[in-house]
Motif scaffolding. Structure first.
Motif, PDB file in Angstrom:
ATOM      1  N   PHE A  32       0.882  -1.181  -0.032  1.00  0.00           N
ATOM      2  CA  PHE A  32       0.027   0.025  -0.043  1.00  0.00           C
ATOM      3  C   PHE A  32       0.777   1.185   0.125  1.00  0.00           C
ATOM      4  CE2 PHE A  32      -4.136  -1.700   1.956  1.00  0.00           C
ATOM      5  CZ  PHE A  32      -4.456  -2.529   0.784  1.00  0.00           C
ATOM      6  N   LEU A  33       1.885   1.226   0.731  1.00  0.00           N
ATOM      7  CA  LEU A  33       2.862   2.247   0.755  1.00  0.00           C
ATOM      8  C   LEU A  33       3.444   2.564  -0.752  1.00  0.00           C
ATOM      9  CD1 LEU A  33       5.028   1.723   3.843  1.00  0.00           C
ATOM     10  CD2 LEU A  33       3.156   3.368   3.681  1.00  0.00           C
ATOM     11  N   ALA A  34       3.859   1.666  -1.291  1.00  0.00           N
ATOM     12  CA  ALA A  34       4.309   1.623  -2.801  1.00  0.00           C
ATOM     13  C   ALA A  34       3.192   2.261  -3.679  1.00  0.00           C
ATOM     14  CB  ALA A  34       4.710   0.569  -3.093  1.00  0.00           C
ATOM     15  N   HIS A  75      11.886   3.777   1.558  1.00  0.00           N
ATOM     16  CA  HIS A  75      12.833   2.809   0.513  1.00  0.00           C
ATOM     17  C   HIS A  75      12.567   1.493   1.036  1.00  0.00           C
ATOM     18  CE1 HIS A  75      16.317   1.418  -1.001  1.00  0.00           C
ATOM     19  NE2 HIS A  75      16.746   1.032   0.081  1.00  0.00           N
ATOM     20  N   GLN A  76      12.437   0.331   0.288  1.00  0.00           N
ATOM     21  CA  GLN A  76      12.247  -1.023   0.530  1.00  0.00           C
ATOM     22  C   GLN A  76      13.588  -1.378   0.979  1.00  0.00           C
ATOM     23  OE1 GLN A  76      11.806  -4.241   1.632  1.00  0.00           O
ATOM     24  NE2 GLN A  76       9.975  -4.015   0.720  1.00  0.00           N
ATOM     25  N   PRO A  77      13.830  -1.579   2.157  1.00  0.00           N
ATOM     26  CA  PRO A  77      15.031  -2.297   2.870  1.00  0.00           C
ATOM     27  C   PRO A  77      15.321  -3.697   2.515  1.00  0.00           C
ATOM     28  CG  PRO A  77      13.450  -2.215   4.750  1.00  0.00           C
ATOM     29  CD  PRO A  77      12.749  -1.712   3.371  1.00  0.00           C
ATOM     30  N   ASP A 125      20.522   2.683  14.017  1.00  0.00           N
ATOM     31  CA  ASP A 125      21.322   3.077  15.359  1.00  0.00           C
ATOM     32  C   ASP A 125      21.504   4.412  15.485  1.00  0.00           C
ATOM     33  OD1 ASP A 125      23.036   3.352  13.255  1.00  0.00           O
ATOM     34  OD2 ASP A 125      24.525   1.922  13.905  1.00  0.00           O
ATOM     35  N   ASN A 126      20.951   5.271  14.907  1.00  0.00           N
ATOM     36  CA  ASN A 126      20.949   6.682  15.248  1.00  0.00           C
ATOM     37  C   ASN A 126      19.613   7.395  15.155  1.00  0.00           C
ATOM     38  OD1 ASN A 126      20.577   7.678  12.498  1.00  0.00           O
ATOM     39  ND2 ASN A 126      22.588   6.970  11.911  1.00  0.00           N
ATOM     40  N   ALA A 127      19.204   8.577  15.603  1.00  0.00           N
ATOM     41  CA  ALA A 127      18.044   9.095  15.429  1.00  0.00           C
ATOM     42  C   ALA A 127      17.309   9.139  14.090  1.00  0.00           C
ATOM     43  CB  ALA A 127      18.075  10.499  16.321  1.00  0.00           C
ATOM     44  N   ALA A 128      18.238   9.575  13.244  1.00  0.00           N
ATOM     45  CA  ALA A 128      17.780  10.002  11.906  1.00  0.00           C
ATOM     46  C   ALA A 128      17.350   8.696  11.263  1.00  0.00           C
ATOM     47  CB  ALA A 128      18.586  10.599  11.027  1.00  0.00           C
ATOM     48  N   ARG A 129      18.048   7.407  11.247  1.00  0.00           N
ATOM     49  CA  ARG A 129      17.430   6.291  10.818  1.00  0.00           C
ATOM     50  C   ARG A 129      16.175   5.837  11.508  1.00  0.00           C
ATOM     51  NH1 ARG A 129      23.397   3.425  10.065  1.00  0.00           N
ATOM     52  NH2 ARG A 129      24.163   4.674   8.274  1.00  0.00           N
ATOM     53  N   ILE A 130      16.289   5.920  12.890  1.00  0.00           N
ATOM     54  CA  ILE A 130      15.031   5.483  13.652  1.00  0.00           C
ATOM     55  C   ILE A 130      13.935   6.225  13.276  1.00  0.00           C
ATOM     56  CG2 ILE A 130      14.042   5.533  15.995  1.00  0.00           C
ATOM     57  CD1 ILE A 130      16.768   4.993  17.289  1.00  0.00           C
ATOM     58  N   TRP A 163      10.044   4.995  11.856  1.00  0.00           N
ATOM     59  CA  TRP A 163       8.720   5.346  12.262  1.00  0.00           C
ATOM     60  C   TRP A 163       8.032   6.195  11.492  1.00  0.00           C
ATOM     61  CZ3 TRP A 163       6.095   3.178  15.837  1.00  0.00           C
ATOM     62  CH2 TRP A 163       6.966   2.385  16.827  1.00  0.00           C
ATOM     63  N   GLU A 164       8.479   6.929  10.511  1.00  0.00           N
ATOM     64  CA  GLU A 164       7.809   7.628   9.356  1.00  0.00           C
ATOM     65  C   GLU A 164       6.992   6.541   8.495  1.00  0.00           C
ATOM     66  OE1 GLU A 164      10.350  10.331   7.416  1.00  0.00           O
ATOM     67  OE2 GLU A 164      10.757  11.913   9.151  1.00  0.00           O
ATOM     68  N   MET A 165       7.736   5.420   8.285  1.00  0.00           N
ATOM     69  CA  MET A 165       7.147   4.730   7.330  1.00  0.00           C
ATOM     70  C   MET A 165       6.065   3.929   7.907  1.00  0.00           C
ATOM     71  SD  MET A 165       7.044   0.887   7.601  1.00  0.00           S
ATOM     72  CE  MET A 165       8.692   0.509   8.385  1.00  0.00           C
ATOM     73  N   ARG A 166       6.121   3.460   9.214  1.00  0.00           N
ATOM     74  CA  ARG A 166       5.185   2.869  10.123  1.00  0.00           C
ATOM     75  C   ARG A 166       3.884   3.806  10.347  1.00  0.00           C
ATOM     76  NH1 ARG A 166       1.116   2.360  12.345  1.00  0.00           N
ATOM     77  NH2 ARG A 166       0.495   1.058  14.191  1.00  0.00           N
TER      78      ARG A 166
END
Length: 472
Positions: A264-266, A273-275, A320-325, A329-332
């Protein structure tokens, strides 16, 4: 008792009782819900600036027997803020009650008015080195009064609880217009019945929340998150136990995600970005925070490797850093908006015992398949048992509204068989009022009615929400 409409005579009297600025909000702002599923009727909109003005409004409505419908940020999903089938009501907006009254970092308490957005409270907390641990996708627009009125939950409930657990005191205008000031912020107060917790979650049917004292906490010293692919919900449940055994109450969130959610996000153009090399059928978002330094990042990486050896995860990406976390959460938090754009046939905010989640999902999928072909996006807060089990049409097909009731009846009956709840965190509102009566224990439901009758004998406070007939 029969209620009266907000007549010209009454509204003229009401307008004279408040400043002109209280009468400047457009009525159409409170006539639709976010999903476009329900509509509200016309009403006389008024936006008081403090509890004294609210009290004057409520006293007049009490005297004239005119219905009141309180509205916060209008982000509710169960039509609790939408007047329906009433004599013309007074719609009371909290938009102008948006002041932070005080903040004490030493006591970790913030006192805020009902119209403050969740985001503004979090920003105020951050300014003094604290956090307000409530995670909602609508944080920029939802009002804290509405969050309290519905006892909102969210992704951090496993560690910090719902709004009820984060509230230390309330200021409330009662149905007869009296103001109850319970903003002491005491951690221990056993003076009689717990009126505060009775009013939290009552959805404006027992009074109007005008301010609250809220519990803050210190931010974690170390924090890490991961998005991990898992085989199925049963494996996710095992992984939850594995993480809890190693990190205990450092676990802040454990979110279950399905492949449909990623799809749905896509489909809706989300910047995600699909990890993974291949979309997993199921995944979990894990967030862990420590109040002291003890090498959380290295320990978590080692434990995820062990989880992989035990076949509890198939792949994982660590933030492992604030930006990546924040990116994770933006994705969720983008998933509910993606759901809205796709357009569901039937959406369910439910809770079942955590140990039964895998079995419930399998049975629910079979129940829906027996009704027809649909896409299912099941996701949510696995760490506290709250699932959003949402059913959508197949790609290219329109929403089959005729199937909605059959699907909802099937899912809610299944929830009841598991000893769960048909309303986990969004409230009951008008949308689930009939369902509440249908599925509740009779003694419980009668107690709700008795409380309503005792506190609001005229029945002016948000009539139709929680206890009356649901909307079609």
């Amino acid at each position: 008792m029969a209620l009266n409409p907000a007549s010209e005579e009454f509204t003229a009297l009401l307008a004279d009782s408040v400043p002109a600025a209280a009468l400047q909000l457009p009525a159409d702002a409170f006539s639709l819900d976010l999903r476009g599923r329900f509509t509200g009727q016309d009403g006389f909109v008024i936006a008081p600036s403090d509890s004294d003005e609210v009290a004057r409004i409520v006293r007049l409505c009490h005297q004239w027997q005119v219905p009141l419908v309180p509205v916060g940020g209008a982000t509710g999903l169960v039509a609790g803020h939408l007047a329906q089938d009433l004599p013309r009501p007074v719609i009371v907006s909290s938009a102008r009650m948006n002041r932070i009254r005080g903040i004490s970092p030493g006591a970790s308490i913030i006192t805020a008015e009902a119209g403050c957005t969740l985001q503004s409270i979090q920003q105020a907390a951050a300014s003094v080195g604290r956090i307000f641990p409530m995670a909602l996708a609508s944080k920029g627009s939802c009002h804290i009064g509405g969050n309290l009125a519905t006892n909102s939950g969210g992704a951090l409930t496993i560690k910090h609880g719902n709004m009820r657990d984060l509230c230390l005191g309330l200021e409330v205008v009662l149905p007869d217009g009296r103001i109850w000031n319970g903003l002491s912020g005491l951690r221990k107060d056993n003076q009689g019945y717990d009126v505060r917790n009775l009013l939290i979650g009552s959805e404006g049917t027992l009074g109007i929340i005008t301010a609250a004292s809220l519990r803050l906490t210190r931010p974690p010293v170390e924090r890490i998150a991961a998005l991990a692919a898992v085989r199925n919900p049963a494996t996710a449940r095992e992984l939850l136990e594995f993480i809890l055994d190693r990190f205990g109450d450092m676990l802040t969130a454990f979110e279950l995600l399905s492949r449909t959610g990623f799809e749905f996000l896509a489909e809706t153009g989300s910047n995600f970005h699909q990890p993974f090399s291949e979309l997993p059928r199921w995944a979990v978002l894990i967030d862990i925070g420590s109040s002291c330094e003890f090498g959380l990042v290295d320990k978590f990486a080692d434990d995820l490797s062990l989880a992989a050896e035990k076949s509890l995860i198939e792949d994982a990406v660590i933030a492992d850093n604030a930006a990546r976390i924040e990116k994770m959460w933006e994705m969720r938090e983008a998933i509910p908006e993606a759901n809205r754009r796709i357009g569901s046939v039937s959406s369910h905010d439910i809770a079942v015992p955590i140990e039964s989640i895998a079995e419930f999902i399998a049975e629910a999928d079979n129940s829906v398949a027996a009704i027809g072909e649909f896409r299912i996006n099941c996701f949510g807060h696995m760490g506290d048992g709250n699932l959003h089990y949402n059913v959508f049409p197949l790609p290219g097909e329109s929403s089959d509204r005729t199937a909605r009731k059959r699907i909802m009846d099937s899912i809610h009956a299944l929830v009841r068989s598991y000893g769960g709840s048909i309303s986990a965190e969004h409230g009951t509102g008008r949308a689930k009022a009939a369902e509440l009566k249908r599925y509740s224990d009779p003694a419980f439901f009668d107690t709700l009615r008795q409380i309503k009758s005792a506190l609001d004998p005229i029945g002016i406070m948000n009539p139709g929400a929680v206890l009356e007939q649901a909307l079609d």
